[in-house]
Structures are given as structure tokens and as C-alpha cells.
Design a protein around this motif. Structure first.
Motif, PDB file in Angstrom:
ATOM      1  N   TYR A 145     -66.406  15.831-152.807  1.00  0.00           N
ATOM      2  CA  TYR A 145     -66.297  14.374-152.865  1.00  0.00           C
ATOM      3  C   TYR A 145     -67.161  13.791-151.744  1.00  0.00           C
ATOM      4  O   TYR A 145     -67.112  14.261-150.601  1.00  0.00           O
ATOM      5  N   VAL A 171     -66.471  15.305-157.728  1.00  0.00           N
ATOM      6  CA  VAL A 171     -65.480  14.378-158.278  1.00  0.00           C
ATOM      7  C   VAL A 171     -65.726  12.990-157.682  1.00  0.00           C
ATOM      8  O   VAL A 171     -66.213  12.858-156.563  1.00  0.00           O
ATOM      9  N   ALA A 176     -58.603  13.339-156.360  1.00  0.00           N
ATOM     10  CA  ALA A 176     -58.767  14.481-157.261  1.00  0.00           C
ATOM     11  C   ALA A 176     -58.923  15.788-156.493  1.00  0.00           C
ATOM     12  O   ALA A 176     -58.674  16.868-157.048  1.00  0.00           O
TER      13      ALA A 176
END
Length: 285
Positions: A145, A171, A176
Motif C-alpha cells: 500500500y 492494494v 486491506a
């Protein structure tokens, strides 16, 4: 008429800039080892590792002479990889920050929110990664991320840095990563757990320990490879192996009767919940 043709040399990925690792344990060693195998020289790395035994191992394995504490040497590094335990991140950040505010920061510390990392380091160029232990053999699965301050070039650099560890999955929602942690971060332990159970069952059925373990590991390896290459979902692959009234049907019926799938999903959700708790617990400092 003569046409001049110029053949340009074929080039690979651009050489990586100097990289700092804060923490020199297993995950750092997996990344460093993969990059060195691909041609990155040992002098491209600066490692801060407080434990003498870990520093000695880095020197023996890779020819890297790690530092016991942060210092001016970090200033040359364009990327800082944070391979520290979540509970030590905030304290480790303080002495590093003066030398690394210009750098791209890549954290492999479980659970620590990127906002906390950005605050501790004074930088918005922060990427969080959740790798798993198969990275040690180049077969890892890493979730990633990036904060808004990370541009396309930074993402490409992270991809190049982590490529030797295995597959990467970006992501868009930081939350997540808790699911990534629960599935792939903790996931190898689930696989080992089932390999243990299959091995023990094999021994109880009269196989030798070596025979049982080879069958269990080989079955997981082969089934995973088939699932990876197949176009059908795992449910279809399972159905193809299962003939009603046969041996596989008997085993799966027993598992369903014990509600194993539901309990396994509950266990994964427990891991997700704990990942979120770690962020709340250690990300407030």
C-alpha cells in the motif's frame, strides 16, 4: 542507397540506488540476498542492526558490515527499508529520521499504519508491505500500500527492490493490508499446520516419517502449482478430484461434518482482527 542501422545494446533494469535496512533479520536478509543474486553489490547496502550476532551473520553471508546504530552513512541511501518489530518501530525511527527525511520509506513491520510512520519520519513517501516467509526462497507473496506522496517512480523502485522475493499485489485501501496479513502474511503457518497434520496421519497409517512428510509437502506443492496455472477456480479443481462415494468424498464429507471450513475462516478473521489491534497498539507513539 545505403541505410545505416544502429543496434542499441539490450539493457536490464536500472541499477538500484543505495538502500538502507533498519533491522537485519530474516526478512531483510531475504531481500538483500535476492538483490545480491541479481547483481546488486554489497556496498550498495547500509544496515543498522543492534544485535552483534545478526551483524556477524550479515557479514558472513553477504559481506555487509552493518552498523550497531544509525549514523551519517544512511544519508546516501535513497530507500530505507524498515524491517523492525512493530513494538520497536517508533523508538528506532527517532535516530534515523535526521539522516533519511529525503528517502523513500518501505515498511515491512506488521500492523503499523502508514500515517504513524509518516509522522515519525517526517515524510509522506511511505509504502507499507506485508511479505511472508516464502520470500526467503523467492516464492513470497507481498501485499503493498502506498501513501499519496508516493509517485509512479517510487512504486516502480519498490517493485524492483522486492521482485526477488516473489509476487507483489498492490492494494488501494490500507485497511486491506490487515486482510493480506491474515491471509498471506500468516498463511504459511496454516499450510505448515496442515502439512503437520497430514504427516502425522501418514505415520499413524503405517508410513515412515520421511515418506509421510514427502507425500504431504509434495501434495501441497503440486496442488498449489496446479491452482496457480489453472483457469478454473479451486472449487472446480476440487470437484474434479472428488467422485461421489470415493476416498476423497469420504475425507471431504468428514471435514464438512466437522465444520472445518467455517472454523478456518473464523481463524483467519481472528488474525485480521489482531493485525488491526497491532496497528492501534503500536502506532500511537
Amino acid at each position: 542507397m545505403t541505410i545505416a542501422v544502429t543496434f542499441l545494446p539490450r539493457t536490464g533494469p536500472a541499477p538500484l540506488p543505495p538502500i538502507a535496512f533498519i533491522g537485519g533479520g530474516n526478512m531483510a536478509s531475504a531481500i538483500i540476498g535476492g538483490l545480491i543474486k541479481q547483481g546488486t553489490p554489497a556496498d550498495a547496502f547500509e544496515v543498522v542492526e543492534p544485535f552483534e550476532e545478526a551483524r556477524r551473520k550479515l557479514a558472513q553471508s553477504f559481506g555487509i558490515h552493518a552498523h550497531a546504530e544509525a549514523g551519517e552513512a544512511l544519508s546516501r541511501c535513497a530507500v530505507v527499508v524498515w524491517a523492525v518489530k512493530p513494538q520497536t518501530f517508533a523508538d528506532a525511527a527517532q535516530p534515523v529520521r535526521p539522516f533519511a527525511e529525503h528517502a523513500l520509506h518501505l515498511s515491512v513491520a506488521a500492523g503499523i499504519p502508514s500515517g504513524s510512520i509518516a509522522r515519525w519520519l517526517g515524510s509522506e513517501r511511505v509504502v507499507r508491505a506485508m511479505p511472508n516467509t516464502p520470500a526467503l526462497v523467492g516464492q513470497g507473496m507481498t501485499g503493498l500500500y502506498a501513501r499519496a506522496g508516493v509517485d509512479a517512480a517510487d512504486r516502480a523502485l519498490v517493485g524492483q527492490l522486492l521482485a526477488p522475493t516473489g509476487e507483489l499485489l498492490w492494494v488501494d485501501d490500507e485497511a486491506a493490508l490487515d486482510a493480506v496479513t491474515a491471509m498471506s502474511g500468516s498463511g504459511p503457518a496454516y499450510v505448515f499446520y496442515f502439512i503437520e497434520a497430514m504427516t502425522e496421519a501418514g505415520i499413524e497409517m503405517g508410513l515412515s516419517p520421511d515418506q509421510a512428510q514427502r507425500l504431504a509437502i509434495g501434495t501441497f506443492t503440486g496442488a498449489s502449482a496446479l491452482a496457480h496455472s489453472a483457469t478454473e477456480p479451486p472449487s472446480v479443481l476440487r470437484e474434479r478430484v472428488t467422485s461421489k462415494g470415493g476416498t476423497t468424498y469420504a475425507a471431504l464429507t468428514s471435514l464438512e461434518g466437522a465444520d472445518v471450513k467455517a472454523k478456518f475462516k473464523t481463524a483467519i478473521r481472528a488474525a485480521q482482527k489482531r493485525a488491526a489491534e497491532l496497528g492501534e497498539e503500536f502506532g500511537k507513539a
